[in-house]
Scaffold this motif. Structure first.
Motif, PDB file in Angstrom:
ATOM      1  N   HIS A  56      31.686  32.369  37.699  1.00 33.87           N
ATOM      2  CA  HIS A  56      31.034  33.577  37.693  1.00 33.87           C
ATOM      3  C   HIS A  56      31.361  34.330  39.199  1.00 33.87           C
ATOM      4  CE1 HIS A  56      27.167  36.042  37.055  1.00 33.87           C
ATOM      5  NE2 HIS A  56      27.348  36.107  38.346  1.00 33.87           N
ATOM      6  N   HIS A  98      33.376  37.719  40.716  1.00 28.95           N
ATOM      7  CA  HIS A  98      33.224  38.951  41.620  1.00 28.95           C
ATOM      8  C   HIS A  98      34.236  39.427  42.470  1.00 28.95           C
ATOM      9  CE1 HIS A  98      28.989  39.729  40.589  1.00 28.95           C
ATOM     10  NE2 HIS A  98      28.584  38.367  40.557  1.00 28.95           N
ATOM     11  N   CYS A 120      22.742  37.431  36.815  1.00 32.24           N
ATOM     12  CA  CYS A 120      23.661  37.839  37.863  1.00 32.24           C
ATOM     13  C   CYS A 120      22.637  38.996  38.677  1.00 32.24           C
ATOM     14  CB  CYS A 120      24.656  38.761  37.504  1.00 32.24           C
ATOM     15  SG  CYS A 120      25.618  39.215  39.195  1.00 32.24           S
TER      16      CYS A 120
HETATM   17 ZN    ZN Z   1      26.810  37.596  39.569  1.00 32.18          ZN
END
Ligand code: ZN
Length: 207
Positions: free
Chosen positions: A187, A191, A144
């Motif tokens: 993913h 967030h 990330c």
């Molecule tokens: Zn990320």
């Protein structure tokens, strides 16, 4: 399908000239703080929020706000997506996806590299939500941009259905996504809810 709307800097400046006259208002829907950040990095890579920094770390844990039709029709939205694209494709620190909170904008907006399409374009999704997840899950390694120097093994659903607002018409759309692209979506959508992959990782290692 969602294609990144490209507007040349000249056209963008002209648009800003005609619409930038009533500052301080919020006809665009964007807050003054958001506008200031978008304008500060006009046509540039935006600084990333990273967990090593305490205030960034708290920011990344916030739930983001939805976007309205008025907000996506504003020139600030066009600027933001072009700057997010520059940020995620930065050759010195590139990713396959990015969420607006990672550049300091707590809004439900993500970019995903469509590995499942021939030219592997980046596409932007407004207010994305996962409305179906396959029972089948698979482990894979993730990194990330907001968690520098690490990677982790995460279990994700192999097939999902994503509901989102069309980037131009704002109409609701549903896309079925599979494979590695489905991992990117999961993913990035995490967030928007203040969740980082390290919360889900079985194993975390130094890259
Ligand atoms: Zn990320």
């Amino acid at each position: 399908m969602q294609i990144i709307r490209y507007i040349s800097p000249i056209l963008l400046s002209a648009t800003m000239f005609f619409t930038g006259c009533d500052k301080g208002q919020n006809k665009s829907g964007w807050s003054d703080e958001e506008i200031a950040l978008i304008e500060q990095y006009s046509n540039e890579i935006m600084p990333l929020q990273v967990i090593d920094n305490e205030s960034d770390s708290l920011f990344l844990r916030k739930s983001s706000l939805s976007l309205t039709k008025t907000e996506i029709e504003s020139p600030y939205f066009t600027k933001l997506i072009s700057q997010m694209l520059l940020t995620v494709t930065n050759p010195e620190n590139e990713g396959v996806g990015i969420a607006a909170p990672q550049v300091g904008i707590s809004r439900k907006l993500i970019a995903v590299q469509r590995i499942d399409k021939e030219s592997e374009p980046f596409e932007f999704f407004v207010n994305p939500q996962i409305i179906y997840k396959s029972e089948e899950q698979q482990n894979g390694w993730e990194g990330c941009l907001s968690v520098p120097g690490k990677r982790g093994n995460v279990k994700r659903h192999t097939k999902i259905v994503v509901e989102h607002n069309n980037i131009e018409s704002f109409e609701l759309q549903h896309d079925t996504i599979e494979g590695f692209t489905a991992i990117i979506f999961q993913h990035e959508i995490d967030h928007l809810n203040g969740i980082l992959y390290i919360d889900r990782a079985d194993t975390l290692t130094i890259k």
